[in-house]
Design a protein around this motif. Structure first.
Motif, PDB file in Angstrom:
ATOM      1  N   HIS A  83     -77.154  18.051   4.295  1.00 52.99           N
ATOM      2  CA  HIS A  83     -76.993  16.795   3.655  1.00 52.99           C
ATOM      3  C   HIS A  83     -76.900  15.299   4.676  1.00 52.99           C
ATOM      4  O   HIS A  83     -77.453  14.612   4.391  1.00 52.99           O
ATOM      5  CB  HIS A  83     -75.815  16.847   2.557  1.00 52.99           C
ATOM      6  CG  HIS A  83     -75.740  15.334   2.096  1.00 52.99           C
ATOM      7  ND1 HIS A  83     -76.657  14.965   1.067  1.00 52.99           N
ATOM      8  CD2 HIS A  83     -74.697  14.240   2.095  1.00 52.99           C
ATOM      9  CE1 HIS A  83     -76.138  13.796   0.433  1.00 52.99           C
ATOM     10  NE2 HIS A  83     -74.964  13.556   1.076  1.00 52.99           N
ATOM     11  N   PRO A  84     -75.882  15.809   5.711  1.00 51.48           N
ATOM     12  CA  PRO A  84     -75.812  14.677   6.627  1.00 51.48           C
ATOM     13  C   PRO A  84     -77.116  14.244   7.408  1.00 51.48           C
ATOM     14  O   PRO A  84     -77.195  13.393   7.859  1.00 51.48           O
ATOM     15  CB  PRO A  84     -74.712  15.010   7.518  1.00 51.48           C
ATOM     16  CG  PRO A  84     -74.198  16.301   6.997  1.00 51.48           C
ATOM     17  CD  PRO A  84     -75.267  16.838   5.835  1.00 51.48           C
ATOM     18  N   TYR A  85     -78.151  15.283   7.311  1.00 47.67           N
ATOM     19  CA  TYR A  85     -79.235  15.070   8.298  1.00 47.67           C
ATOM     20  C   TYR A  85     -80.397  14.795   7.381  1.00 47.67           C
ATOM     21  O   TYR A  85     -81.640  14.621   7.980  1.00 47.67           O
ATOM     22  CB  TYR A  85     -79.455  16.168   9.019  1.00 47.67           C
ATOM     23  CG  TYR A  85     -78.359  16.635   9.927  1.00 47.67           C
ATOM     24  CD1 TYR A  85     -77.919  15.828  10.774  1.00 47.67           C
ATOM     25  CD2 TYR A  85     -77.569  17.580   9.506  1.00 47.67           C
ATOM     26  CE1 TYR A  85     -76.876  16.020  11.626  1.00 47.67           C
ATOM     27  CE2 TYR A  85     -76.314  17.983  10.344  1.00 47.67           C
ATOM     28  CZ  TYR A  85     -76.077  17.424  11.337  1.00 47.67           C
ATOM     29  OH  TYR A  85     -74.839  17.634  12.094  1.00 47.67           O
ATOM     30  N   MET A  86     -80.444  14.862   6.275  1.00 47.37           N
ATOM     31  CA  MET A  86     -81.612  14.898   5.326  1.00 47.37           C
ATOM     32  C   MET A  86     -81.429  13.730   4.151  1.00 47.37           C
ATOM     33  O   MET A  86     -80.482  13.844   3.470  1.00 47.37           O
ATOM     34  CB  MET A  86     -82.172  16.196   5.033  1.00 47.37           C
ATOM     35  CG  MET A  86     -83.429  16.171   3.998  1.00 47.37           C
ATOM     36  SD  MET A  86     -83.809  17.794   3.664  1.00 47.37           S
ATOM     37  CE  MET A  86     -85.350  18.104   4.166  1.00 47.37           C
ATOM     38  N   LEU A  87     -82.202  12.950   3.963  1.00 47.51           N
ATOM     39  CA  LEU A  87     -82.223  11.956   2.743  1.00 47.51           C
ATOM     40  C   LEU A  87     -83.225  12.485   1.762  1.00 47.51           C
ATOM     41  O   LEU A  87     -84.424  12.573   2.067  1.00 47.51           O
ATOM     42  CB  LEU A  87     -82.618  10.555   3.274  1.00 47.51           C
ATOM     43  CG  LEU A  87     -82.894   9.431   2.238  1.00 47.51           C
ATOM     44  CD1 LEU A  87     -81.341   9.273   1.663  1.00 47.51           C
ATOM     45  CD2 LEU A  87     -83.337   8.239   3.027  1.00 47.51           C
ATOM     46  N   ARG A  88     -82.819  12.638   0.685  1.00 49.63           N
ATOM     47  CA  ARG A  88     -83.549  13.128  -0.376  1.00 49.63           C
ATOM     48  C   ARG A  88     -83.504  12.219  -1.619  1.00 49.63           C
ATOM     49  O   ARG A  88     -82.332  11.515  -2.027  1.00 49.63           O
ATOM     50  CB  ARG A  88     -82.918  14.258  -0.937  1.00 49.63           C
ATOM     51  CG  ARG A  88     -82.975  15.594  -0.180  1.00 49.63           C
ATOM     52  CD  ARG A  88     -84.309  16.280  -0.058  1.00 49.63           C
ATOM     53  NE  ARG A  88     -84.770  17.009  -1.087  1.00 49.63           N
ATOM     54  CZ  ARG A  88     -85.729  17.475  -1.336  1.00 49.63           C
ATOM     55  NH1 ARG A  88     -86.722  17.657  -0.276  1.00 49.63           N
ATOM     56  NH2 ARG A  88     -86.044  18.280  -2.203  1.00 49.63           N
ATOM     57  N   LYS A  89     -84.893  11.618  -2.015  1.00 48.84           N
ATOM     58  CA  LYS A  89     -84.970  10.520  -3.073  1.00 48.84           C
ATOM     59  C   LYS A  89     -85.617  11.192  -4.213  1.00 48.84           C
ATOM     60  O   LYS A  89     -86.444  12.072  -3.897  1.00 48.84           O
ATOM     61  CB  LYS A  89     -85.395   9.495  -2.504  1.00 48.84           C
ATOM     62  CG  LYS A  89     -84.419   8.515  -1.513  1.00 48.84           C
ATOM     63  CD  LYS A  89     -84.935   7.130  -1.162  1.00 48.84           C
ATOM     64  CE  LYS A  89     -83.937   6.554  -0.502  1.00 48.84           C
ATOM     65  NZ  LYS A  89     -84.378   5.320  -0.137  1.00 48.84           N
ATOM     66  N   THR A  90     -85.383  10.729  -5.367  1.00 53.18           N
ATOM     67  CA  THR A  90     -86.410  11.412  -6.375  1.00 53.18           C
ATOM     68  C   THR A  90     -87.596  10.389  -6.521  1.00 53.18           C
ATOM     69  O   THR A  90     -87.524   9.368  -5.771  1.00 53.18           O
ATOM     70  CB  THR A  90     -85.521  11.162  -7.765  1.00 53.18           C
ATOM     71  OG1 THR A  90     -85.404   9.605  -8.145  1.00 53.18           O
ATOM     72  CG2 THR A  90     -84.166  11.932  -7.732  1.00 53.18           C
ATOM     73  N   GLU A 128     -86.790   6.943  -7.658  1.00 56.87           N
ATOM     74  CA  GLU A 128     -85.897   5.938  -6.657  1.00 56.87           C
ATOM     75  C   GLU A 128     -87.076   5.378  -5.955  1.00 56.87           C
ATOM     76  O   GLU A 128     -86.793   4.282  -5.461  1.00 56.87           O
ATOM     77  CB  GLU A 128     -85.067   6.686  -6.021  1.00 56.87           C
ATOM     78  CG  GLU A 128     -83.804   6.995  -6.723  1.00 56.87           C
ATOM     79  CD  GLU A 128     -82.753   7.932  -5.871  1.00 56.87           C
ATOM     80  OE1 GLU A 128     -81.774   7.536  -5.903  1.00 56.87           O
ATOM     81  OE2 GLU A 128     -83.261   8.953  -5.360  1.00 56.87           O
ATOM     82  N   VAL A 129     -88.056   6.002  -5.640  1.00 61.63           N
ATOM     83  CA  VAL A 129     -89.158   5.724  -4.445  1.00 61.63           C
ATOM     84  C   VAL A 129     -90.354   4.994  -5.145  1.00 61.63           C
ATOM     85  O   VAL A 129     -90.606   3.767  -4.747  1.00 61.63           O
ATOM     86  CB  VAL A 129     -89.700   6.881  -3.792  1.00 61.63           C
ATOM     87  CG1 VAL A 129     -90.805   6.520  -2.738  1.00 61.63           C
ATOM     88  CG2 VAL A 129     -88.567   7.498  -2.975  1.00 61.63           C
TER      89      VAL A 129
END
Length: 180
Positions: A2-9, A12-13
């Protein structure tokens, strides 16, 4: 991670993108493919029956079972992944669908197996396929060519190479050759 990867739906994008339409296309294996599939499956089940899997102390037995399951998945992609036979009901079905799909879109084909990516590149030559696997260098140039060249209708990509690939501008059809 989690601290190293940004996940967006997707919402959101790019909320303007249409909803995904998922279609399962059942493929009937040829008689030859079915025979080999049943042989591998029966051998695996026999091996498991001979050993009490609840008491397996040797991890090699579990590893052999996982390898057998992997072989079954490879067989459904192409018999060539297991030997010299080039028969593939799945690739034949894909070849039947590609002319219609490539009229209005480009097609992205995912596979877990780099050897299947090589086979697809060879079998789909009339679509000028591009390929990205772990062995390929210049990934960004290949993606750029796929996005902006009208002659390259198909991109074959392995799961290992798929992170960060953005093709929504040109590609609306994604084929999963093997379920991850």
């Amino acid at each position: 991670i989690h601290p190293y990867m940004l996940r967006k739906t997707k919402e959101e994008v790019l909320p303007e993108l249409p909803e995904m339409i998922r279609t399962d296309l059942p493929i009937i294996l040829s008689e030859e493919e079915n025979k080999l599939y049943d042989l591998i499956r029966k051998e695996m089940l026999f091996d498991l029956k001979e050993k009490d899997i609840s008491k397996i102390e040797n991890p090699v037995t579990l590893q052999q079972t996982v390898v057998s399951l992997l072989r079954l998945q490879q067989l459904t992609g192409s018999m060539q992944l297991l030997g010299d036979n080039t028969k593939s009901s799945k690739i034949e079905a894909l070849k039947e669908l590609l002319p219609e799909w490539t009229e209005s879109s480009k097609v992205l084909i995912y596979t877990r197996f780099s050897k299947l990516a090589d086979i697809l590149e060879r079998e789909l030559v009339e679509y000028n396929p591009l390929k990205i696997t772990g062995e390929v260098t210049g990934r960004e140039a290949i993606i750029e060519k796929f996005n902006y060249s009208d002659e390259n209708k198909v991109l074959v990509i392995t799961d290992a190479s798929a992170w960060g690939v953005n093709l929504q501008n040109k590609c609306s059809i994604v084929v999963m050759m093997d379920i991850p």
